[in-house]
Design a protein around this motif. Structure first.
Motif, PDB file in Angstrom:
ATOM      1  N   HIS A  98     -13.637  17.610  -2.428  1.00  0.00           N
ATOM      2  CA  HIS A  98     -14.080  18.022  -0.855  1.00  0.00           C
ATOM      3  C   HIS A  98     -13.076  18.937  -0.317  1.00  0.00           C
ATOM      4  CE1 HIS A  98     -17.734  15.398  -0.620  1.00  0.00           C
ATOM      5  NE2 HIS A  98     -16.739  14.408  -1.328  1.00  0.00           N
ATOM      6  N   GLY A  99     -12.039  19.166  -0.990  1.00  0.00           N
ATOM      7  CA  GLY A  99     -11.097  20.032  -0.343  1.00  0.00           C
ATOM      8  C   GLY A  99      -9.876  19.391   0.576  1.00  0.00           C
ATOM      9  N   TRP A 100      -8.750  19.971   0.503  1.00  0.00           N
ATOM     10  CA  TRP A 100      -7.762  19.374   1.543  1.00  0.00           C
ATOM     11  C   TRP A 100      -7.999  19.444   3.065  1.00  0.00           C
ATOM     12  CZ3 TRP A 100      -3.954  17.377  -1.500  1.00  0.00           C
ATOM     13  CH2 TRP A 100      -3.944  17.563  -2.832  1.00  0.00           C
ATOM     14  N   THR A 101      -8.847  20.128   3.388  1.00  0.00           N
ATOM     15  CA  THR A 101      -9.336  19.909   4.823  1.00  0.00           C
ATOM     16  C   THR A 101     -10.196  19.110   5.258  1.00  0.00           C
ATOM     17  OG1 THR A 101     -10.661  21.966   4.459  1.00  0.00           O
ATOM     18  CG2 THR A 101      -8.299  22.484   5.067  1.00  0.00           C
ATOM     19  N   ASP A 102     -10.776  18.384   4.098  1.00  0.00           N
ATOM     20  CA  ASP A 102     -11.681  17.479   4.525  1.00  0.00           C
ATOM     21  C   ASP A 102     -11.438  16.386   5.313  1.00  0.00           C
ATOM     22  OD1 ASP A 102     -14.330  16.079   3.757  1.00  0.00           O
ATOM     23  OD2 ASP A 102     -13.046  14.581   3.084  1.00  0.00           O
ATOM     24  N   GLY A 103     -12.086  15.864   6.420  1.00  0.00           N
ATOM     25  CA  GLY A 103     -11.305  14.743   7.259  1.00  0.00           C
ATOM     26  C   GLY A 103     -11.178  13.656   6.511  1.00  0.00           C
ATOM     27  N   TRP A 104     -11.800  13.035   5.665  1.00  0.00           N
ATOM     28  CA  TRP A 104     -11.477  11.837   5.016  1.00  0.00           C
ATOM     29  C   TRP A 104     -10.205  12.154   4.291  1.00  0.00           C
ATOM     30  CZ3 TRP A 104     -13.223   7.293   6.125  1.00  0.00           C
ATOM     31  CH2 TRP A 104     -14.541   6.986   6.741  1.00  0.00           C
ATOM     32  N   THR A 105     -10.077  13.077   3.639  1.00  0.00           N
ATOM     33  CA  THR A 105      -9.098  13.474   2.794  1.00  0.00           C
ATOM     34  C   THR A 105      -7.739  13.395   3.668  1.00  0.00           C
ATOM     35  OG1 THR A 105     -10.038  14.818   1.374  1.00  0.00           O
ATOM     36  CG2 THR A 105      -7.672  15.158   1.488  1.00  0.00           C
ATOM     37  N   LEU A 106      -7.692  13.948   4.929  1.00  0.00           N
ATOM     38  CA  LEU A 106      -6.681  14.181   5.894  1.00  0.00           C
ATOM     39  C   LEU A 106      -6.429  12.496   6.246  1.00  0.00           C
ATOM     40  CD1 LEU A 106      -7.605  17.345   7.759  1.00  0.00           C
ATOM     41  CD2 LEU A 106      -5.716  16.984   5.873  1.00  0.00           C
ATOM     42  N   ALA A 107      -7.432  11.921   6.551  1.00  0.00           N
ATOM     43  CA  ALA A 107      -7.336  10.406   7.009  1.00  0.00           C
ATOM     44  C   ALA A 107      -6.679   9.625   6.072  1.00  0.00           C
ATOM     45  CB  ALA A 107      -8.669  10.065   7.663  1.00  0.00           C
ATOM     46  N   ALA A 108      -6.857   9.956   5.008  1.00  0.00           N
ATOM     47  CA  ALA A 108      -6.203   9.059   3.873  1.00  0.00           C
ATOM     48  C   ALA A 108      -4.833   9.308   3.569  1.00  0.00           C
ATOM     49  CB  ALA A 108      -6.999   9.271   2.555  1.00  0.00           C
ATOM     50  N   PHE A 109      -4.517  10.490   3.455  1.00  0.00           N
ATOM     51  CA  PHE A 109      -3.153  10.739   3.465  1.00  0.00           C
ATOM     52  C   PHE A 109      -2.368  10.487   4.789  1.00  0.00           C
ATOM     53  CE2 PHE A 109      -4.423  14.569   0.495  1.00  0.00           C
ATOM     54  CZ  PHE A 109      -3.967  13.833  -0.755  1.00  0.00           C
ATOM     55  N   ALA A 110      -2.950  10.430   6.154  1.00  0.00           N
ATOM     56  CA  ALA A 110      -2.276  10.143   7.291  1.00  0.00           C
ATOM     57  C   ALA A 110      -2.028   8.440   7.190  1.00  0.00           C
ATOM     58  CB  ALA A 110      -3.023  10.360   8.464  1.00  0.00           C
ATOM     59  N   THR A 111      -2.752   7.748   6.761  1.00  0.00           N
ATOM     60  CA  THR A 111      -3.003   6.362   6.481  1.00  0.00           C
ATOM     61  C   THR A 111      -1.679   6.138   5.551  1.00  0.00           C
ATOM     62  OG1 THR A 111      -5.235   5.985   6.876  1.00  0.00           O
ATOM     63  CG2 THR A 111      -3.989   4.205   5.972  1.00  0.00           C
ATOM     64  N   ALA A 112      -1.808   6.653   4.504  1.00  0.00           N
ATOM     65  CA  ALA A 112      -0.715   6.373   3.506  1.00  0.00           C
ATOM     66  C   ALA A 112       0.818   6.912   4.252  1.00  0.00           C
ATOM     67  CB  ALA A 112      -0.995   7.309   2.432  1.00  0.00           C
ATOM     68  N   LEU A 113       0.675   7.800   4.873  1.00  0.00           N
ATOM     69  CA  LEU A 113       2.232   8.325   5.470  1.00  0.00           C
ATOM     70  C   LEU A 113       2.407   7.160   6.336  1.00  0.00           C
ATOM     71  CD1 LEU A 113       3.966  10.691   5.398  1.00  0.00           C
ATOM     72  CD2 LEU A 113       2.707  11.662   7.218  1.00  0.00           C
ATOM     73  N   VAL A 114       1.771   6.402   7.054  1.00  0.00           N
ATOM     74  CA  VAL A 114       2.027   5.296   8.110  1.00  0.00           C
ATOM     75  C   VAL A 114       2.431   4.195   7.378  1.00  0.00           C
ATOM     76  CG1 VAL A 114       1.356   3.687   9.826  1.00  0.00           C
ATOM     77  CG2 VAL A 114       0.622   6.451   9.831  1.00  0.00           C
ATOM     78  N   LEU A 115       1.617   3.576   6.316  1.00  0.00           N
ATOM     79  CA  LEU A 115       1.838   2.216   5.548  1.00  0.00           C
ATOM     80  C   LEU A 115       2.976   2.353   4.824  1.00  0.00           C
ATOM     81  CD1 LEU A 115      -2.014   1.530   5.091  1.00  0.00           C
ATOM     82  CD2 LEU A 115      -0.485   0.320   6.768  1.00  0.00           C
ATOM     83  N   LEU A 116       2.908   3.272   4.032  1.00  0.00           N
ATOM     84  CA  LEU A 116       4.149   3.107   2.606  1.00  0.00           C
ATOM     85  C   LEU A 116       5.587   3.150   3.334  1.00  0.00           C
ATOM     86  CD1 LEU A 116       2.570   5.269   0.250  1.00  0.00           C
ATOM     87  CD2 LEU A 116       2.588   2.994   0.190  1.00  0.00           C
ATOM     88  N   PRO A 117       5.851   3.961   4.621  1.00  0.00           N
ATOM     89  CA  PRO A 117       7.275   3.779   5.046  1.00  0.00           C
ATOM     90  C   PRO A 117       7.305   2.595   5.814  1.00  0.00           C
ATOM     91  CG  PRO A 117       6.251   6.185   5.334  1.00  0.00           C
ATOM     92  CD  PRO A 117       5.158   5.280   4.842  1.00  0.00           C
ATOM     93  N   TYR A 118       6.091   1.963   6.540  1.00  0.00           N
ATOM     94  CA  TYR A 118       6.288   0.707   7.099  1.00  0.00           C
ATOM     95  C   TYR A 118       6.618  -0.340   6.154  1.00  0.00           C
ATOM     96  CZ  TYR A 118       5.151  -3.571   9.766  1.00  0.00           C
ATOM     97  OH  TYR A 118       4.963  -4.544  10.285  1.00  0.00           O
ATOM     98  N   PHE A 119       5.936  -0.141   4.914  1.00  0.00           N
ATOM     99  CA  PHE A 119       6.061  -1.201   3.752  1.00  0.00           C
ATOM    100  C   PHE A 119       7.776  -1.247   3.669  1.00  0.00           C
ATOM    101  CE2 PHE A 119       6.996  -1.660  -0.814  1.00  0.00           C
ATOM    102  CZ  PHE A 119       6.654  -2.941  -0.956  1.00  0.00           C
ATOM    103  N   LEU A 120       8.163  -0.309   3.453  1.00  0.00           N
ATOM    104  CA  LEU A 120       9.657  -0.140   3.279  1.00  0.00           C
ATOM    105  C   LEU A 120      10.599  -0.857   4.144  1.00  0.00           C
ATOM    106  CD1 LEU A 120      10.035   3.243   1.321  1.00  0.00           C
ATOM    107  CD2 LEU A 120       9.952   1.208   0.290  1.00  0.00           C
ATOM    108  N   LEU A 121      10.089  -0.533   5.412  1.00  0.00           N
ATOM    109  CA  LEU A 121      10.924  -0.845   6.472  1.00  0.00           C
ATOM    110  C   LEU A 121      10.773  -2.310   6.706  1.00  0.00           C
ATOM    111  CD1 LEU A 121      10.269   1.645   9.541  1.00  0.00           C
ATOM    112  CD2 LEU A 121      12.454   1.192   8.439  1.00  0.00           C
ATOM    113  N   HIS A 122       9.483  -2.939   6.537  1.00  0.00           N
ATOM    114  CA  HIS A 122       9.202  -4.432   6.528  1.00  0.00           C
ATOM    115  C   HIS A 122       9.933  -5.153   5.370  1.00  0.00           C
ATOM    116  CE1 HIS A 122       7.048  -8.069   6.689  1.00  0.00           C
ATOM    117  NE2 HIS A 122       6.813  -8.150   5.401  1.00  0.00           N
ATOM    118  N   GLU A 123      10.079  -4.586   4.114  1.00  0.00           N
ATOM    119  CA  GLU A 123      11.015  -5.280   3.098  1.00  0.00           C
ATOM    120  C   GLU A 123      12.099  -5.393   3.355  1.00  0.00           C
ATOM    121  OE1 GLU A 123       9.025  -6.467   0.096  1.00  0.00           O
ATOM    122  OE2 GLU A 123       7.842  -6.290   1.907  1.00  0.00           O
ATOM    123  N   ARG A 124      12.852  -4.237   4.115  1.00  0.00           N
ATOM    124  CA  ARG A 124      14.040  -4.253   4.440  1.00  0.00           C
ATOM    125  C   ARG A 124      14.572  -5.576   5.498  1.00  0.00           C
ATOM    126  NH1 ARG A 124      17.519   0.988   6.367  1.00  0.00           N
ATOM    127  NH2 ARG A 124      19.485  -0.021   6.648  1.00  0.00           N
TER     128      ARG A 124
END
Length: 503
Positions: free
Chosen positions: A234-260
């Motif tokens: 669906h391309g890089w500008t698709d709404g679901w694509t952007l939402a998925a990357f935004a979710t990963a951008l929030v959750l993965l750094p939070y995982f590292l902070l939480h583990e610390r």
């Protein structure tokens, strides 16, 4: 009645029939084979699954990813569960859950049902796989005995993917696609029955489960993979694509902070302070993406371009299985003499050479020159890497953190495989769309009347033109995979340090 604290400090239980190292290793290796084999055994059956359950092309990719994502995302929690509740106990629980999920997958009547079963298989594998590796440390003394056990285990882990493709071809041709799931049921039952008899239990350690860490890691990684797969169609500008990357951008750094911050993390970050261990984790992350992609795309190539049957396609992967197992045994037997780094460097270079060869894939590539040669080179490289990488990952780790260390290693393999495959699928999709437009022009200019009529009726390119699209997309995907392999070479050369002695 004993309290939980008493149980946590109780000495490890002993198998009722004493030490039988051969049987012990066979039981552990059988469970690992079942978990690893299931990553690729469905690849050969994918066209049949798609037809039977009416999967779309995008949905079909989740038959693979639903398993690898839950498997990789929950491996860290699985390793932790083994440390706290007992490795043998969780090993049996994971194997039985895997067998149940396989049975449900075999009787699936819809796409949703099958994907749910595949996710449940991943949960079972995430519990059984890290405890299986940790049980080697529990049941085999450090030194030659443990190195040999790791050699067998690593050969199974490395060759299981290729064996899965071969078994998938046989089962799909002789029985049906459902048997790629049913085959796990008797293996799971046999392992669950034999484990209490021949595997010693580990001491249970007091602790808590880091559920928040497990959830954020799994959901963050899943969102990242979903984003790449969604972008491929669906391309890089698709709404679901952007939402998925935004979710990963929030959750993965939070995982590292939480583990610390958390007192008992599923991934103790201090494990990464060791340079060799961190380098080995990074190498596994890079090379797993390349490995998953080779099996996935070569399977498509031999069936859809070379027109192999499922059975013949399965046998086409037998040489790579042999090369992986042979190289793993050689590496295991020579670890004490040469150390890990020479095998990691050599293995990464061989993998790079094999992938470079595969970037020249085309419709005129035959099996011998286009598949056999590069995959043999690739297999020798992967086999050389597995033993030293596994030994480096657990070297110097405190006994109570063995599960966390092995869980992290397995997680990097599965997550790297899922993430790498999703990236290469994205590259494949973009290259295929470009090539499809070019082949459509060729069809319009040079196609026969029958081919043009077929295209107008179905909207699909005739076979010769479609094969050109597929081969071009696969070659482009392998070019992206080559980048992963080059990164692994750089890590092996510049990050991994060779100890003063070869021990």
């Amino acid at each position: 009645m004993a309290s939980s604290a008493d149980l946590a400090q109780a000495p490890p239980a002993r198998a009722r029939r004493g030490r039988h190292p051969g049987i012990t290793l066979t039981v552990i290796a059988a469970a690992q084979l079942m978990a690893v084999l299931d990553i690729t055994i469905v690849n050969i059956a994918l066209p049949h699954i798609q037809q039977a359950l009416a999967f779309s092309t995008a949905g079909l990719s989740w038959v693979v990813n639903a398993y690898t994502l839950t498997f990789g995302g929950l491996l860290l929690l699985g390793g932790r569960a083994g440390d706290i509740l007992g490795r043998r106990r969780m090993f049996v629980v994971g194997v039985l859950l895997f067998g149940l999920a396989s049975l449900l997958g075999g009787v699936a009547g819809s796409a949703t049902w099958l994907l749910a079963a595949r996710s449940l298989q991943g949960v079972g594998g995430a519990i059984a796989s890290p405890t299986a590796l940790a049980l080697i440390a529990t049941n085999f003394a450090e030194g030659r005995a443990r190195n040999r056990a790791f050699g067998v285990y690593s050969a199974v882990a490395a060759g299981g993917g290729a064996i899965g493709v071969l078994a998938g071809g046989m089962l799909t041709t002789w029985l049906s696609w459902r048997w790629v799931f049913f085959v796990n049921v008797p293996i799971a039952l046999a392992v669950a029955l034999l484990a209490p008899l021949y595997i010693n239990e580990s001491a249970r350690r007091p602790g808590r489960f880091d559920l928040l860490g497990a959830c954020t890691a799994t959901l963050g990684t899943g969102s990242l993979v979903f984003g790449f797969i969604r972008a491929s169609e669906h391309g890089w500008t698709d709404g679901w694509t952007l939402a998925a990357f935004a979710t990963a951008l929030v959750l993965l750094p939070y995982f590292l902070l939480h583990e610390r911050r958390t007192a008992q993390p599923i991934t103790p970050l201090h494990l990464f302070r060791d340079r060799n261990r961190s380098g080995s984790y990074a190498m596994m992350l890079c090379l797993a993406g390349a490995m998953f992609s080779v099996f996935f795309f070569i399977t498509l190539f031999v069936q859809n371009v070379l027109d192999f049957s499922p059975l013949r396609a399965g046998f086409a992967f037998l040489p790579i299985s042999v090369s992986i197992v042979a190289a793993a045994q050689i590496a295991a037997r020579n670890q004490v003499r040469f150390g890990a780094k020479p095998f990691q460097v050599t293995g990464a270079l061989l993998v790079t050479g094999g992938l470079f060869w595969l970037t020249h894939t085309s419709t005129v590539s035959g099996y011998a020159g286009g598949v056999l040669g590069p995959t043999l080179l690739f297999g020798l490289g992967m086999g050389s890497l597995f033993v030293p990488t596994m030994l480096t990952a657990v070297s110097g780790v405190a006994p109570h953190e063995t599960g966390a260390a092995t869980g992290t290693l397995n997680a990097t393999q599965q997550i790297g495989g899922s993430l790498g495959l999703s990236i290469l699928v994205t590259v494949y999709g973009a290259a295929s769309r470009h090539e499809a437009a070019r082949q459509l022009v060729r069809l319009s200019d040079h196609g026969t009347a029958a081919q043009l009529a077929q295209f107008r009726a179905s909207g699909r390119l005739p076979a010769p033109y479609a094969q050109q699209v597929l081969a071009h997309g696969i070659a482009s995907a392998f070019t992206a995979g080559l980048v992963f392999a080059v990164l692994a070479v750089l890590i092996a050369v510049f990050v991994i340090r060779r100890p003063a002695t070869g021990a």
